[in-house]
Design an enzyme around this catalytic site. Structure first.
Site, mmCIF file in Angstrom:
data_model
loop_
_atom_site.group_PDB
_atom_site.id
_atom_site.type_symbol
_atom_site.label_atom_id
_atom_site.label_comp_id
_atom_site.label_asym_id
_atom_site.label_seq_id
_atom_site.Cartn_x
_atom_site.Cartn_y
_atom_site.Cartn_z
ATOM 1 N N SER A 137 2.330 -12.458 -1.083
ATOM 2 C CA SER A 137 1.597 -12.888 -1.298
ATOM 3 C C SER A 137 1.770 -14.593 -1.565
ATOM 4 O O SER A 137 1.872 -15.165 -0.253
ATOM 5 C CB SER A 137 0.518 -12.596 -1.961
ATOM 6 O OG SER A 137 -0.860 -12.827 -2.289
ATOM 7 N N HIS A 178 -3.045 -4.161 0.041
ATOM 8 C CA HIS A 178 -2.024 -5.425 -0.378
ATOM 9 C C HIS A 178 -0.608 -5.094 -1.384
ATOM 10 O O HIS A 178 0.037 -6.178 -1.280
ATOM 11 C CB HIS A 178 -3.072 -6.344 -1.086
ATOM 12 C CG HIS A 178 -2.714 -7.735 -1.311
ATOM 13 N ND1 HIS A 178 -2.657 -8.813 -0.159
ATOM 14 C CD2 HIS A 178 -2.341 -8.410 -2.263
ATOM 15 C CE1 HIS A 178 -1.829 -9.876 -0.397
ATOM 16 N NE2 HIS A 178 -1.990 -9.825 -1.786
#
Length: 252
Positions: free
Chosen positions: A93, A226
């Protein structure tokens, strides 16, 4: 207990004779402990070092960077002290952006080319756009819940939330303000990894990492959202081994 080479790097499973070093860059609000088990799960040929950003855990009182560029510069300086073997970067990320910018800064200094950049759950730098995210506590908590992962549970604990929220707001602010600086692409291959159920990064987003390197770029999807690596760590380890110890890393 992790060993520390300097203020910035933690090694939970030291392997001084490893052929390759994998440096991991955590996500926004994340700490080195997110990758605590990776060294023990990977083969002895790979040593894992994890970046510990300022403002968390044992660096709680340290000065926070102004932006992603400064964080990348500070991290590159720390990693640059240990360029004693072939090295690869894994960034998750926000960490993928920091890893990319640090790799560009370090590229002229690597005694051998960077083995590979693993860019996880993040759009390519040129395609990062502000989310328009308000940084008040309620909005930040809701945003983190929408991504899932173990970190979201920490925010439900009032005491832990008071510790985590300030640095999380700061990191998300850096993500919102990030603008890539023009410069030479990397010369190492890139593997862009996404979770199949992650709404924040699509296959097309991941493929755009190809413009960030003069070498090959491939995209891999893994089951999960995620934070896909929390549920299926062994799948991630297999992908890392494939990218680091196969003939594609023949220069190692």
């Amino acid at each position: 207990m992790a060993s520390s080479w300097n203020t910035w790097l933690r090694v939970f499973t030291p392997r001084p004779r490893a052929r390759i070093r994998l440096v991991c860059f955590p996500h926004a609000g994340g700490a080195a402990s997110a990758f605590r088990d990776w060294g023990a799960l990977l083969p002895a040929a790979i040593e894992v070092a994890v970046v510990q950003y300022p403002g968390r855990q044992d660096r709680l009182g340290d000065t926070l960077p102004r932006d992603v560029a400064e964080l990348a510069a500070w991290t590159a300086a720390a990693v640059g002290e240990r360029l004693d073997r072939p090295t690869a970067f894994f960034g998750h990320s926000m960490g993928a952006t920091v890893a990319f910018e640090a790799a560009r800064l370090l590229q002229p200094r690597f005694p051998t080319p960077l083995v590979r950049l693993f860019a996880s759950a993040r759009k390519a730098p040129a395609h990062c756009r502000p989310n328009g995210l308000s940084l008040d506590d309620a909005t930040v908590k809701e945003f983190v819940r929408s991504l899932g992962g173990e970190g979201a549970a920490l925010l439900e604990n009032e005491e832990l939330s008071r510790l985590v929220l300030p640095v999380l707001r700061h990191d998300l602010g850096m993500v919102e303000s990030y603008r890539p600086v023009s410069g030479a692409p990397l010369t190492c291959p890139i593997t862009a990894i996404i979770g199949k159920d992650d709404p924040s990064v699509t296959q097309a987003d991941a493929e755009r990492w190809g413009a960030c390197t003069m070498a090959a770029c491939r995209v891999r999807q893994l089951d999960g959202g995620h934070f896909y690596f929390e549920k299926s760590p062994l799948d991630v380890m297999g992908l890392l081994v494939e990218g680091l110890l196969t003939t594609e890393a023949a220069h190692v």
